[in-house]
Design a protein around this motif. Structure first.
Motif, PDB file in Angstrom:
ATOM      1  N   PRO A  79       0.838  -1.199   0.000  1.00 29.32           N
ATOM      2  CA  PRO A  79       0.000   0.000   0.000  1.00 29.32           C
ATOM      3  C   PRO A  79       0.874   1.250   0.000  1.00 29.32           C
ATOM      4  CG  PRO A  79      -0.782  -1.570   1.644  1.00 29.32           C
ATOM      5  CD  PRO A  79       0.543  -2.080   1.148  1.00 29.32           C
ATOM      6  N   SER A 113      -2.564   4.113  -3.791  1.00 31.46           N
ATOM      7  CA  SER A 113      -3.936   4.008  -3.304  1.00 31.46           C
ATOM      8  C   SER A 113      -4.637   5.346  -3.181  1.00 31.46           C
ATOM      9  CB  SER A 113      -3.945   3.304  -1.944  1.00 31.46           C
ATOM     10  OG  SER A 113      -3.470   1.989  -2.087  1.00 31.46           O
ATOM     11  N   ALA A 158      -7.646   2.249   6.842  1.00 27.55           N
ATOM     12  CA  ALA A 158      -7.504   1.486   5.594  1.00 27.55           C
ATOM     13  C   ALA A 158      -6.509   0.349   5.764  1.00 27.55           C
ATOM     14  CB  ALA A 158      -7.059   2.420   4.459  1.00 27.55           C
ATOM     15  N   SER A 162      -7.275  -3.710   5.579  1.00 29.74           N
ATOM     16  CA  SER A 162      -6.598  -4.564   4.607  1.00 29.74           C
ATOM     17  C   SER A 162      -5.823  -5.678   5.285  1.00 29.74           C
ATOM     18  CB  SER A 162      -5.653  -3.734   3.732  1.00 29.74           C
ATOM     19  OG  SER A 162      -4.552  -3.262   4.493  1.00 29.74           O
ATOM     20  N   VAL A 165      -0.990  -6.648   4.804  1.00 30.26           N
ATOM     21  CA  VAL A 165      -0.839  -6.929   3.389  1.00 30.26           C
ATOM     22  C   VAL A 165       0.636  -6.975   3.042  1.00 30.26           C
ATOM     23  CG1 VAL A 165      -1.297  -6.080   1.071  1.00 30.26           C
ATOM     24  CG2 VAL A 165      -3.010  -5.834   2.844  1.00 30.26           C
ATOM     25  N   THR A 169       0.067 -10.445  -1.680  1.00 25.23           N
ATOM     26  CA  THR A 169      -1.357 -10.177  -1.850  1.00 25.23           C
ATOM     27  C   THR A 169      -1.640  -8.800  -2.436  1.00 25.23           C
ATOM     28  OG1 THR A 169      -1.520  -9.359   0.409  1.00 25.23           O
ATOM     29  CG2 THR A 169      -2.009 -11.701   0.042  1.00 25.23           C
ATOM     30  N   ARG A 170      -0.669  -7.959  -2.601  1.00 26.09           N
ATOM     31  CA  ARG A 170      -0.876  -6.587  -3.055  1.00 26.09           C
ATOM     32  C   ARG A 170      -1.506  -6.517  -4.443  1.00 26.09           C
ATOM     33  NH1 ARG A 170      -2.536  -1.738  -2.714  1.00 26.09           N
ATOM     34  NH2 ARG A 170      -1.292  -0.171  -3.672  1.00 26.09           N
ATOM     35  N   GLU A 173      -5.294  -6.625  -4.311  1.00 23.52           N
ATOM     36  CA  GLU A 173      -5.967  -5.722  -3.382  1.00 23.52           C
ATOM     37  C   GLU A 173      -6.597  -4.559  -4.149  1.00 23.52           C
ATOM     38  OE1 GLU A 173      -4.800  -2.572   0.087  1.00 23.52           O
ATOM     39  OE2 GLU A 173      -3.292  -3.922  -0.656  1.00 23.52           O
ATOM     40  N   HIS A 175      -7.805  -0.781  -4.900  1.00 24.49           N
ATOM     41  CA  HIS A 175      -7.260   0.514  -4.517  1.00 24.49           C
ATOM     42  C   HIS A 175      -8.267   1.217  -3.612  1.00 24.49           C
ATOM     43  CE1 HIS A 175      -3.739   0.490  -7.045  1.00 24.49           C
ATOM     44  NE2 HIS A 175      -4.478  -0.136  -7.930  1.00 24.49           N
ATOM     45  N   LEU A 176      -7.765   1.753  -2.529  1.00 22.76           N
ATOM     46  CA  LEU A 176      -8.605   2.421  -1.560  1.00 22.76           C
ATOM     47  C   LEU A 176      -8.781   3.892  -1.945  1.00 22.76           C
ATOM     48  CD1 LEU A 176      -7.002   0.731   1.543  1.00 22.76           C
ATOM     49  CD2 LEU A 176      -9.161   0.148   0.460  1.00 22.76           C
TER      50      LEU A 176
END
Length: 178
Positions: A79, A113, A158, A162, A165, A169-170, A173, A175-176
């Motif tokens: 992130p 993100s 956030a 998540s 992470v 796993t990125r 994921e 995007h926030l």
């Protein structure tokens, strides 16, 4: 969760924002530290990264740009958020200012993100021809601590949502929106 906040800062205002963000994130229970880009060798030990840069004539500080280019692959694996500082008025605190096109391109490169703009600071006795001439009409400090703390709280939330992470796993994921 370890969070790195790094910054490109010419006159120290953006560096202070990075340090305030680190403190606010620590108050949210995260292990956060602020460091100048030239003092960061490898980002593998961090779970998330925040990169900030001061804006001059709509250009992000060179040290922030170079950091993103140097660590692009690893930034895509965790992130990552960006922030900019620079408006010499209250516009950043009054509403969400979008990133400049240069910053937006860097964000796309690393799949950041989100982005936040903070007000800037310009001392009345600023050195340099351009800064001195701008200071005549725009000297002041428009950094908003409440805005910085609010953004830090949203980042902490956030990251908590998540989970821890890691690079594996990125990719999947979402995007926030922060």
């Amino acid at each position: 969760m370890r969070v790195l906040i790094t910054y490109g800062s010419k006159r120290g205002g953006t560096e202070e924002i990075a340090r305030w963000l680190a403190q606010a994130l620590r108050e949210e229970g995260l292990d956060a530290e602020a460091a100048a880009p030239q003092d960061v060798g490898d980002i593998s030990g961090y779970d998330a990264v925040i990169v900030g840069g001061s804006l001059y004539a709509n250009r992000w500080h060179r040290d922030a740009r170079r950091f993103v280019h140097r660590h692009a692959r690893k930034l895509r694996e965790r992130p990552t958020w960006f922030f900019s500082s620079g408006p010499l008025d209250a516009s950043a605190a009054d509403g969400d200012l979008p990133p400049t096109s240069q910053v937006r391109a860097l964000m796309e490169q690393v799949r950041a993100s989100g982005h936040m703009s903070f007000g800037g600071r310009l001392e009345a006795d600023a050195r340099g021809f351009l800064a001195r001439s701008m200071a005549r009409e725009h000297a002041g400090d428009w950094r908003d601590m409440a805005q910085i703390r609010c953004w830090a709280a949203s980042l902490a939330e956030a990251l908590a949502l998540s989970g821890d992470v890691g690079p594996a796993t990125r990719e999947s994921e979402p995007h926030l929106p922060f």
